[in-house]
Design a protein around this motif. Structure first.
Motif, mmCIF file in Angstrom:
data_model
loop_
_atom_site.group_PDB
_atom_site.id
_atom_site.type_symbol
_atom_site.label_atom_id
_atom_site.label_comp_id
_atom_site.label_asym_id
_atom_site.label_seq_id
_atom_site.Cartn_x
_atom_site.Cartn_y
_atom_site.Cartn_z
ATOM 1 N N ILE A 118 0.896 -1.255 -0.159
ATOM 2 C CA ILE A 118 -0.125 -0.245 0.018
ATOM 3 C C ILE A 118 0.904 1.339 -0.084
ATOM 4 O O ILE A 118 1.748 1.502 0.757
ATOM 5 N N ARG A 119 0.685 2.151 -0.769
ATOM 6 C CA ARG A 119 1.312 3.281 -0.903
ATOM 7 C C ARG A 119 0.251 4.414 -0.915
ATOM 8 O O ARG A 119 -0.963 4.583 -1.413
ATOM 9 N N ALA A 179 -4.771 9.798 -2.504
ATOM 10 C CA ALA A 179 -4.910 8.448 -3.416
ATOM 11 C C ALA A 179 -4.076 7.390 -2.482
ATOM 12 O O ALA A 179 -3.290 7.674 -1.789
ATOM 13 N N ASN A 180 -4.558 6.286 -2.579
ATOM 14 C CA ASN A 180 -3.900 4.896 -2.195
ATOM 15 C C ASN A 180 -3.625 4.214 -3.393
ATOM 16 O O ASN A 180 -4.628 4.126 -4.256
ATOM 17 N N SER A 193 -5.933 -10.757 -5.220
ATOM 18 C CA SER A 193 -6.454 -11.532 -6.302
ATOM 19 C C SER A 193 -5.987 -10.889 -7.579
ATOM 20 O O SER A 193 -6.612 -11.501 -8.714
ATOM 21 N N GLY A 194 -5.010 -10.263 -7.749
ATOM 22 C CA GLY A 194 -4.281 -10.047 -8.876
ATOM 23 C C GLY A 194 -4.541 -8.569 -9.548
ATOM 24 O O GLY A 194 -4.379 -8.558 -10.840
ATOM 25 N N TYR A 195 -5.185 -7.627 -8.819
ATOM 26 C CA TYR A 195 -5.379 -6.235 -9.537
ATOM 27 C C TYR A 195 -4.484 -5.184 -8.800
ATOM 28 O O TYR A 195 -4.270 -5.197 -7.602
ATOM 29 N N VAL A 196 -4.203 -4.149 -9.700
ATOM 30 C CA VAL A 196 -3.693 -2.928 -9.276
ATOM 31 C C VAL A 196 -4.869 -2.111 -8.733
ATOM 32 O O VAL A 196 -5.908 -2.006 -9.349
ATOM 33 N N VAL A 197 -4.853 -1.503 -7.745
ATOM 34 C CA VAL A 197 -6.203 -0.751 -7.278
ATOM 35 C C VAL A 197 -5.630 0.794 -6.868
ATOM 36 O O VAL A 197 -4.742 0.893 -5.938
ATOM 37 N N VAL A 198 -6.198 1.618 -7.415
ATOM 38 C CA VAL A 198 -5.988 3.079 -7.002
ATOM 39 C C VAL A 198 -7.252 3.454 -6.415
ATOM 40 O O VAL A 198 -8.363 3.730 -7.119
ATOM 41 N N THR A 199 -7.387 3.982 -5.074
ATOM 42 C CA THR A 199 -8.561 4.820 -4.689
ATOM 43 C C THR A 199 -8.207 6.075 -4.476
ATOM 44 O O THR A 199 -6.880 6.384 -3.759
ATOM 45 N N TYR A 200 -8.902 7.099 -4.580
ATOM 46 C CA TYR A 200 -8.628 8.564 -4.165
ATOM 47 C C TYR A 200 -9.814 9.160 -3.926
ATOM 48 O O TYR A 200 -11.007 8.827 -4.056
ATOM 49 N N ASN A 201 -9.444 10.400 -2.959
ATOM 50 C CA ASN A 201 -10.381 11.032 -2.554
ATOM 51 C C ASN A 201 -11.034 11.993 -3.495
ATOM 52 O O ASN A 201 -10.137 12.958 -4.170
#
Length: 543
Positions: free
Chosen positions: A59-60, A74-75, A115-123
């Motif tokens: 996690i970054r 973002a994360n 499970s094999g995804y790049v995930v980007v969550t952002y405010n």
């Protein structure tokens, strides 16, 4: 402020203030009021937060430059297999819900990454530490989604041919709008979102007071509403009819249904999920939007209120909505043959029983209709709450979800001076209501404007009515004393009426969920002309 007659008293600043107090009681802290527009690093770079280290492996915390260079907090969560630097992975972008911080999706993001995804969550812009103003899924929010995708493709092992978006509530709306404007998006899971913003909070030409006040209040608590949003809230809650067409145009610009042809042309696979009792984005408008989609699509409807069906999944607990979201992305981004494309695309769960029912389309959900005649002529006096109402925003339908206790009313005790009541016969067999009940009646008002609210109740042997559905209706510009027809769709639902019970249709003029437009002393008369009989049409499942 529009017109001089009476409206519900808790409107405008008072309603927002009450919501601010409620939000404070829930522990929502005000957002830091930093400069609204902050220049972030150019796309293709990332900076760490003040901690300088990730909070957990994979996690970054990063800053991403959104539209116009506005900082989006973002994360980024990457699969462990990305460490060798030789592979690319499907990427899922998750905009946050309204008024929620950027950690909202971390539990699900980690599961997806595992499970094999790049995930980007952002405010989303304007909230918490992200820059800019709250624009309510406006053009800048749509552009932000594309800038986040740009960043992910430049800074992570994301596969440009396998881009998905998902979100709850506000994140759902932004995801759908982004799919209309960015053809790189191949799959979307829109949870507790909206297809038509106006039909959500202004259905029946009636302001949904508690919904709008909650959204406005939490925006002030956790973000920076744009000057445009502040004007819209003032006009909407203040019942400024002179601005009505501007308000409608503002909402249509932010409605995925306005861009459904673009979504269809781009071909993204769209999954929609919502709750029957959603008091912010009622299910009718989602079902209508679903029917207009021509690409791969899925509609799931369950008991609950706004975002309550998927809430446990945000804590990392087992959750049907998030399970199907993962299956949707697995099939349409990874190409996994998991069968979701061969299941009936409309999946619903009754408020009364466990288990899911599958249908080929929305029209098949309640194919049989039974009419209840609304005979006779009755008159009600406006401005007084009869005791029939739709409950409390976010609370009442959540109780219905978890303990099957919807809003109730003693139908025999409802004061007939302020509410009119029609009842069916007792049913000898259970009645499985599925879909959208429709009211048709003739109204004569003593005033040119007014509001009525219709309720459908399941009435037991002792007269206690459990709310099945409801909907408001407001009219303006009618000639006093002249009858006019009213056609009103109640909010869609799935509810089983037990044998020995009956249905009751109740109509009054005041409900705390809505702003009412009845001048002081107004009276509404309901009649059933021989040439145009009044009725409520109830959709039933084939048995």
């Amino acid at each position: 402020m529009g017109y001089p007659h009476k409206v519900l008293r808790s409107t405008g600043a008072g309603a927002v203030s009450a919501t601010l107090v409620a939000g404070a009681a829930l522990g929502l802290a005000p957002a830091a009021h930093a400069a609204p527009t902050v220049q972030a690093p150019a796309i293709g770079t990332a900076t760490s937060t003040a901690t300088g280290t990730a909070s957990a492996p994979g996690i970054r915390f990063v800053d991403i430059a959104g539209d116009g260079g506005t900082v989006l907090k973002a994360n980024v969560v990457t699969p462990a297999a990305a460490a060798d630097g030789t592979r690319r992975f499907p990427v899922i972008v998750l905009p946050t819900s309204w008024a929620t911080p950027q950690v909202e999706y971390l539990a699900q993001a980690q599961k997806l990454a595992d499970s094999g995804y790049v995930v980007v969550t952002y405010n989303s812009r304007g909230f918490w530490q992200s820059g800019g103003y709250v624009e309510v899924a406006g053009p800048q929010d749509i552009a932000d989604a594309s800038r986040v995708i740009d960043w992910a493709l430049a800074n992570t092992p994301a596969d440009p041919a396998k881009v998905g978006m998902a979100g709850v509530s506000y994140g759902a709306g932004i995801s759908l709008l982004a799919a209309a404007h960015d053809p790189r998006i191949k799959a979307v899971a829109a949870l507790s979102g909206w297809g038509d913003l106006i039909d959500s909070i202004y259905s029946g030409r009636t302001q949904h007071l508690q919904a709008a006040a909650m959204l406005g209040g939490t925006a002030y608590l956790t973000g920076r509403p744009s000057p445009e949003l502040q004007r819209v809230l003032k006009d909407f809650l203040g019942s400024n009819l002179a601005k009505e067409q501007e308000l409608i145009a503002w909402g249509k610009k932010r409605s995925p249904a306005s861009y459904v042809d673009r979504i269809n042309d781009n071909g993204a696979a769209i999954m929609l999920a919502n709750a029957w009792g959603d008091t912010i984005f009622p299910p009718n408008q989602y079902a209508s939007f679903y029917e207009k989609l021509t690409g791969p699509k899925r509609l799931e409807l369950r008991p609950g209120d706004h975002a309550t069906a998927e809430a446990t999944g945000l804590l990392g607990l087992p959750n049907d909505v998030w399970t199907d979201t993962t299956r949707w992305f697995d099939h349409y981004l990874k190409g996994t043959d998991n069968g979701i494309d061969r299941e009936q695309p409309v999946q619903i769960k009754s408020r009364s029983t466990d288990g899911y029912e599958g249908y080929p389309d929305w029209k098949a959900v309640g194919p049989t209709r039974k009419k209840i005649a609304l005979a006779g002529t009755t008159t009600v006096h406006a401005n007084v709450d009869s005791g029939a109402n739709g409950g409390i925003l976010m609370l009442s339908n959540a109780l219905d979800q978890f303990v099957q206790v919807p809003p109730v009313a003693s139908v025999p005790l409802l004061p007939r001076r302020y509410a009119t009541v029609w009842q069916s016969e007792k049913y000898g067999t259970p009645q499985q209501i599925r879909g959208t009940a429709q009211l048709h009646t003739t109204v004569t008002s003593t005033k040119e404007s007014g509001t009525l609210v219709a309720y459908l109740y399941d009435v037991g042997p002792l007269g206690l009515g459990k709310l099945v559905s409801n909907a408001p209706y407001t009219f303006h510009g009618q000639t006093p004393g002249k009858p006019f027809a009213v056609d009103l769709e109640l909010f869609s639902t799935a509810y089983d009426v037990p044998a020995g019970h009956r249905l009751a249709l109740v109509v009054d003029t005041v409900d705390p969920l809505y702003i009412e437009h009845n001048p002081t002393g107004a009276q509404l008369t309901f009649s059933s002309p021989a040439a145009d009989p009044s009725y409520v049409s109830v959709p039933l499942r084939e048995q």
